[in-house]
Design a protein around this motif. Structure first.
Motif, short mmCIF file in Angstrom:
data_model
loop_
_atom_site.label_atom_id
_atom_site.label_comp_id
_atom_site.label_asym_id
_atom_site.label_seq_id
_atom_site.Cartn_x
_atom_site.Cartn_y
_atom_site.Cartn_z
N GLY A 18 38.23 81.48 47.00
CA GLY A 18 39.59 81.82 46.64
C GLY A 18 40.29 80.63 46.02
N VAL A 19 41.50 80.84 45.56
CA VAL A 19 42.25 79.78 44.89
C VAL A 19 42.49 78.61 45.84
CG1 VAL A 19 44.44 79.19 43.79
CG2 VAL A 19 43.31 81.36 43.25
N ARG A 20 42.92 78.90 47.05
CA ARG A 20 43.22 77.82 47.99
C ARG A 20 41.98 77.00 48.29
NH1 ARG A 20 46.93 81.28 52.23
NH2 ARG A 20 48.76 81.52 50.88
N ARG A 21 40.87 77.66 48.52
CA ARG A 21 39.62 76.93 48.79
C ARG A 21 39.19 76.12 47.56
NH1 ARG A 21 36.89 75.02 52.98
NH2 ARG A 21 37.19 76.99 54.09
N SER A 22 39.39 76.67 46.37
CA SER A 22 39.05 75.93 45.15
C SER A 22 39.90 74.67 45.02
CB SER A 22 39.24 76.83 43.93
OG SER A 22 38.41 77.96 43.99
N LEU A 23 41.20 74.82 45.30
CA LEU A 23 42.08 73.64 45.28
C LEU A 23 41.60 72.59 46.27
CD1 LEU A 23 45.53 75.48 45.15
CD2 LEU A 23 44.63 73.97 43.36
N TRP A 24 41.22 73.04 47.45
CA TRP A 24 40.78 72.11 48.49
C TRP A 24 39.49 71.40 48.09
CZ3 TRP A 24 41.75 69.09 52.34
CH2 TRP A 24 40.76 68.71 53.23
N LEU A 25 38.52 72.15 47.59
CA LEU A 25 37.25 71.53 47.20
C LEU A 25 37.44 70.55 46.04
CD1 LEU A 25 34.87 74.62 47.39
CD2 LEU A 25 35.04 72.71 49.01
N GLY A 26 38.31 70.91 45.08
CA GLY A 26 38.59 70.01 43.99
C GLY A 26 39.25 68.73 44.46
N TRP A 27 40.16 68.85 45.44
CA TRP A 27 40.82 67.64 45.97
C TRP A 27 39.82 66.77 46.73
CZ3 TRP A 27 41.54 65.17 50.55
CH2 TRP A 27 42.50 64.15 50.57
N VAL A 28 38.99 67.38 47.57
CA VAL A 28 38.01 66.59 48.34
C VAL A 28 37.06 65.86 47.40
CG1 VAL A 28 36.07 66.75 49.94
CG2 VAL A 28 38.17 68.03 50.39
#
Length: 508
Positions: free
Chosen positions: A50-60
């Motif tokens: 999902g979008v939130r998980r994508s944001l999180w993985l990109g940040w990590v």
């Protein structure tokens, strides 16, 4: 189920690991295929999220990548800059996590929201998103921080042929396209794999037919005899009062030893005294001797104006030619503190040293040596492709003076040298680089090190430097075509999204 899918449960630690692997493509490692592979792995982890998980993985991914690549911020601020250790750690973590890492997060979050992972639009939209966020990182907030732009890993590879056309950020987009193709080739099926192989073949064919970078510009007259003085004054000793006289003697003696050279270059702030403090008794006699032999000296100096109200980080030309260049693009937290004046007393309470230099007020007349216009930059100004491109306009030779001693034996000096080589490729100009502790170099218009000094050695690098004329497409157009093409690709992806479901906001 593909190997990528089986690893989905470990996405967060894997994203961090892939961020570390991406750093291996940069100096001092130079394992550039690993950077492409790391991005392919990141795409595999993100697709289906999902979008939130994508944001999180990109940040990590971004936090691990940038923290491992710019860890030397701590060295420059705390070990050599005198800031408390806690502040050095804080600046390094905040720069990596609060400014740099959100850009990859934004790229992946938008990719998921646009639903490009499983649509043909992904082939253009994903490189476009990365391109836009990389350009944004390099231009926004304190004038940007474009360090570790992905395209730098191609210096010294066949892909560097793209530099005179599209610059480092255009190359970044191509590398993201190749990473996307790698993911599709490994994890896709049928048509996906065939398209991926076609993308590799088309890229290889394009690189094969492109001219060598040096062919975009032409040699202008005979080479100049250039001497670059690398004083190798340790940063921890440079500003000690007892080092003033030895430093003055070292630079004078090393300069007089190459009298007769067309051009002699000192590093950034080679002397700790200001220009007026040493002009009459030191610089004027030295200039008179050099002028007799037709030698121009470019000396990195601090210039004081208005009784200490303004200090400029400058290059002064003396000897056969006279002139001055003041630095325009200052380094935040290094040359100025970007905090309100009403907060300055807090730094005193915390025992945190700070001082502000002044940026150039207006462009000064160009420095001319042997009838040739020199494009001059100081320190990190060569990190900004747009600034360097502007300085290269009508210049026959490019000069960068720097002091990478601030970073000790870390990876920063090698990374900075790689960026200077990219600037030579983008502009089709010979770059003369003077660094206090190295690596001083003469960089050809093809990005090669035609001559280079050692690292942490005191020596004078003397070599021919070929002036050049002509304009590369990148110098002529800059990043404007990249912005335009990327925005068009995003608009196309956005139009294609309207007919389907919205990207999920759930965290799988």
């Amino acid at each position: 189920m593909t190997p990528f899918n089986r690893l989905q449960r470990y996405r967060t630690p894997l994203a961090a690991l892939l961020g570390l692997v991406a750093t291996l493509g940069f100096p001092p490692f130079g394992l550039w295929p690993l950077s492409i592979a790391a991005f392919a792995g990141l795409f595999a982890l993100t697709a289906g999220s999902g979008v939130r998980r994508s944001l999180w993985l990109g940040w990590v991914f971004g936090f691990a990548h940038f923290l491992s690549g710019i860890y030397w911020i701590f060295i420059s601020t705390s070990i050599y800059g005198g800031a408390p250790a806690w502040l050095g750690v804080l600046l390094t973590v905040v720069l990596s996590g609060a400014y740099m890492a959100p850009w990859p997060a934004l790229a992946l979050g938008l990719a998921t929201w646009l639903r490009v992972w499983t649509r043909p639009a992904g082939w253009l939209a994903l490189p476009a998103l990365w391109l836009l966020t990389e350009l944004g990182r390099g231009h926004l907030l304190f004038d940007g921080f474009p360090w570790l732009s992905l395209g730098y890993v191609t210096v010294g590879t066949p892909l560097q042929k793209l530099a005179p056309l599209a610059g480092v950020h255009g190359i970044s987009a191509v590398l993201v396209l190749l990473a996307y193709a790698l993911w599709q080739a490994v994890g896709g099926r049928g048509t996906q794999r065939r398209v991926a192989l076609a993308a590799f073949a088309l890229t290889a064919a394009a690189i094969a037919v492109l001219p060598d970078p040096v062919r975009w510009t032409q040699a202008l007259g005979a080479p100049l005899d250039v001497a670059i003085v690398q004083g190798d004054i340790p940063q921890e000793e440079k500003w000690l009062p007892e080092m003033q006289l030895p430093t003055l003697r070292a630079y004078r003696d090393m300069t007089l030893a190459v009298r007769g050279a067309d051009l002699v270059i000192w590093p950034e702030a080679a002397l700790t005294q200001t220009y007026d403090e040493v002009k009459e008794d030191y610089l004027d006699p030295l200039a008179a001797q050099l002028a007799q032999d037709g030698t121009t000296l470019l000396a990195g100096m601090l210039i004081e104006e208005k009784a200490g109200l303004n200090y400029y980080n400058s290059v002064v030309a003396i000897g056969a030619s006279q002139g001055r260049y003041d630095k325009r693009h200052l380094v935040p937290f290094g040359e100025y503190f970007p905090i309100p004046r009403w907060l300055r007393p807090l730094l005193d309470v915390l025992n945190t040293p700070y001082a502000d230099l002044s940026a150039a007020r207006a462009p000064l007349p160009p420095i001319i040596a042997k009838g040739l216009r020199l494009g001059v930059t100081i320190c990190f100004e060569d990190v900004f492709a747009s600034d360097f491109r502007a300085a290269a306009t009508d210049a026959a030779l490019m000069v960068n003076v720097t002091n990478d001693a601030w970073f000790g034996h870390s990876a920063a000096a090698a990374q900075h040298l790689q960026m200077a080589r990219m600037r030579a490729l983008e502009t089709g100009r010979t770059v003369l680089r003077a660094s206090n502790t190295g690596v001083s170099a003469v960089i050809g218009a093809d990005g090669t090190l035609q001559a280079a000094a050692g690292f942490f050695t005191r020596e004078t690098l003397r070599a021919p430097a070929q002036p050049r004329s002509g304009t590369t497409p990148y110098v002529r157009l800059g990043n404007a075509p990249l912005w335009g093409l990327a925005l068009v690709a995003i608009v196309v992806a956005l139009r294609g999204r309207r007919g389907g479901a919205h990207g999920s906001l759930e965290v799988p």
